[in-house]
Design an enzyme around this catalytic site. Structure first.
Site, short mmCIF file in Angstrom:
data_model
loop_
_atom_site.label_atom_id
_atom_site.label_comp_id
_atom_site.label_asym_id
_atom_site.label_seq_id
_atom_site.Cartn_x
_atom_site.Cartn_y
_atom_site.Cartn_z
CE1 TYR A 1 -3.44 1.00 14.20
CE2 TYR A 1 -3.35 2.04 16.07
CZ TYR A 1 -3.01 1.48 15.04
OH TYR A 1 -2.53 0.53 15.37
CB ALA B 1 -12.78 0.90 16.93
CE LYS C 1 -3.29 -3.74 15.14
NZ LYS C 1 -2.59 -4.18 14.13
CB THR D 1 -1.09 -0.16 0.82
OG1 THR D 1 0.11 -0.09 2.04
CG2 THR D 1 -1.66 -1.07 1.69
CG LEU E 1 4.54 13.75 16.58
CD1 LEU E 1 3.90 15.20 16.12
CD2 LEU E 1 4.66 13.81 17.55
N PRO F 1 2.53 20.75 12.67
CG PRO F 1 1.79 19.83 11.40
CD PRO F 1 2.91 20.02 11.44
CB SER G 1 -0.23 1.66 10.68
OG SER G 1 0.38 2.02 10.17
CB THR H 1 -2.17 -0.67 19.12
OG1 THR H 1 -1.69 1.19 19.44
CG2 THR H 1 -3.36 -1.03 18.67
CG ASP H 2 -0.25 1.03 23.31
OD1 ASP H 2 -0.40 2.03 22.69
OD2 ASP H 2 0.52 2.85 23.70
CD GLU H 3 -3.38 4.24 18.87
OE1 GLU H 3 -4.04 5.01 18.52
OE2 GLU H 3 -2.21 4.74 18.82
CG ASN I 1 2.72 6.30 20.40
OD1 ASN I 1 2.16 5.78 20.76
ND2 ASN I 1 2.75 7.45 19.18
CG ASP J 1 -5.19 -7.76 -0.25
OD1 ASP J 1 -5.25 -7.76 1.10
OD2 ASP J 1 -6.30 -6.68 -0.63
#
Ligand code: NAD
Ligand code: TYD
Length: 351
Positions: A157, A159, A161, A38, A197, A212, A87, A132-134, A186, A61
């Site tokens: 994202y 949700a 994962k 991708t 970032l 930003p 991601s 992920t920790d998210e 991260n 894929d």
């Protein structure tokens, strides 16, 4: 070959570091990299190992059931390390369905084909899902995520994962398929796509463009050098017990603003600019919708079980990362021309 391992998403940021570690460390393993390429997949991340006899790349894929069936038949994989995913949180806000297709349906498809292909005998097989920790949601000023923290994902994202993690757990409980999951904080380091970032800020500072910072820059992330993550993945792949989950983190919390200020100071010194020049580029912009305030990881489980802990000091890791981006101008230039410009304008022009 002693083992044949399928690594999905190996042309991406973390996947390429995992592939490099495994190809170099285990010359008697065959490492098969399945990646759709991708916008985030880049074979330039792997040029140093691409012609090794124990490495094979397949463009494909994880949603392609027939392809998965045929490669499981051809290679008879002993293990899967699954990193392929969409991601980036901001892209998930703009286009959530893409995340459901790849992260949820793609993972379900991969689990299903692995189960079918392995069902006669699960012994010595392992499906390792990288998460992920998210998935745990957002912390206030105090506390840490542990392996038993309830899932509370808050972006499309996270949700997606979380949903894929639940499917992996379900395959362990229902079919007794040997699975493990790790949830990491991260990552940063070389080869990260400049939508995230740190590489985005490096690229902008280099080109004297505004940096930003969402909201007031008060959100906190726990940063881990990508090679430390790859080392943890290697340890868990070879040692963890099926059904277990592990948290991986950097013990390294920074507000976005403090992090960017440190990065500016490193960039000033590397670009021979007067101290304070780059930080003038800091620009506060409209906050991300649903922006999680703080992530922080308690990684005592992997530490106690396998003595893993982060090895790279953050300032050193950031300096190494900046050096890599400045020395790999071509890599960066190829990305930031073309499609990236459209993405950037879409995300940032009206903020
Ligand atoms: P990335 O976006 O850099 O790479 C993802 C890779 O997956 C790309 O090479 C892409 O081409 C490939 N891919 C995407 N859709 C695919 C599909 N349908 N079929 C096959 N390949 C496909 O991501 P990353 O930052 O390297 O993250 C890798 C994994 O680690 C993800 O599962 C992510 O959720 C997880 N993770 C990332 C971080 C982080 O800080 N980056 C932290 C914790 C966990
Ligand atoms: P990011 O690298 O997208 O990772 P994640 O959202 O998965 O944690 O963002 C890290 C932090 O930086 C996050 O709090 C959002 C913030 N951020 C900015 O302030 N500006 C930016 O341009 C980006 C991409 C992120």
């Amino acid at each position: 070959m002693v083992k044949t391992i399928l690594i999905t998403g190996g042309a991406g940021f973390i996947g390429s570091h995992v592939i490099r570690l495994f190809v170099n460390k285990y010359p008697d393993y065959l490492i098969v990299n399945l990646d759709k390429l991708t916008y985030a997949g880049n074979l330039q991340n792997l040029t140093d190992i691409e012609s090794r006899p124990n490495y094979k790349f397949i463009k494909g894929d994880i949603l392609d059931t027939e392809l998965l069936k045929s490669i499981f038949e051809q290679f008879n994989f002993d293990g899967v390390i699954h990193l392929a995913a969409e991601s980036h949180v901001d892209r998930s806000i703009t286009n959530p369905l893409e995340f459901i297709h790849t992260n949820v349906v793609g993972t379900a498809n991969l689990l299903n084909i692995a189960k079918q292909s392995w069902s006669k005998d699960f012994s010595n097989k392992l499906f390792y899902h990288i998460s992920t920790d998210e998935v745990f949601g957002s912390l206030g000023k105090e506390g840490f995520f542990t392996e038993t923290t309830s899932y509370d994902p808050r972006s499309p994202y996270s949700a997606s994962k979380a949903s894929s993690d639940h499917l992996v757990r379900a395959y362990f409980h229902t079919y007794k398929m040997p699975t493990i999951i790790s949830n990491c904080s991260n990552n940063y380091g070389p080869n990260q796509f400049p939508e995230k970032l740190i590489p985005l800020a490096i690229n902008n500072i280099k080109n004297n463009r505004p940096i930003p910072v969402y909201g007031k820059g008060e959100n906190v992330r726990d940063w881990l050098f990508v090679i430390d993550h790859a080392i943890a993945i290697d340890l868990l792949f070879h040692n963890a017990l099926p059904g277990e989950t592990y948290n991986i983190g950097g013990d390294n919390e920074w507000t976005n603003l403090d992090l960017i200020e440190m990065l500016c100071s490193i960039m000033d010194s590397k670009l021979n600019r007067k101290e304070g020049t780059s930080s003038k580029l800091i620009t506060f912009v409209t906050d991300r919708a649903g922006h999680d305030l703080r992530y922080a990881i308690d990684f005592s489980k992997i530490n106690q079980a396998y003595k893993w802990k982060p090895s790279v000091d953050f300032k050193k890791g950031l300096e190494l990362t900046v050096k890599w981006y400045l020395e790999n101008e071509k890599w960066l230039e190829q990305i930031v021309t073309g499609q990236y410009q459209l993405y950037y304008n879409d995300q940032y022009n009206d903020r």
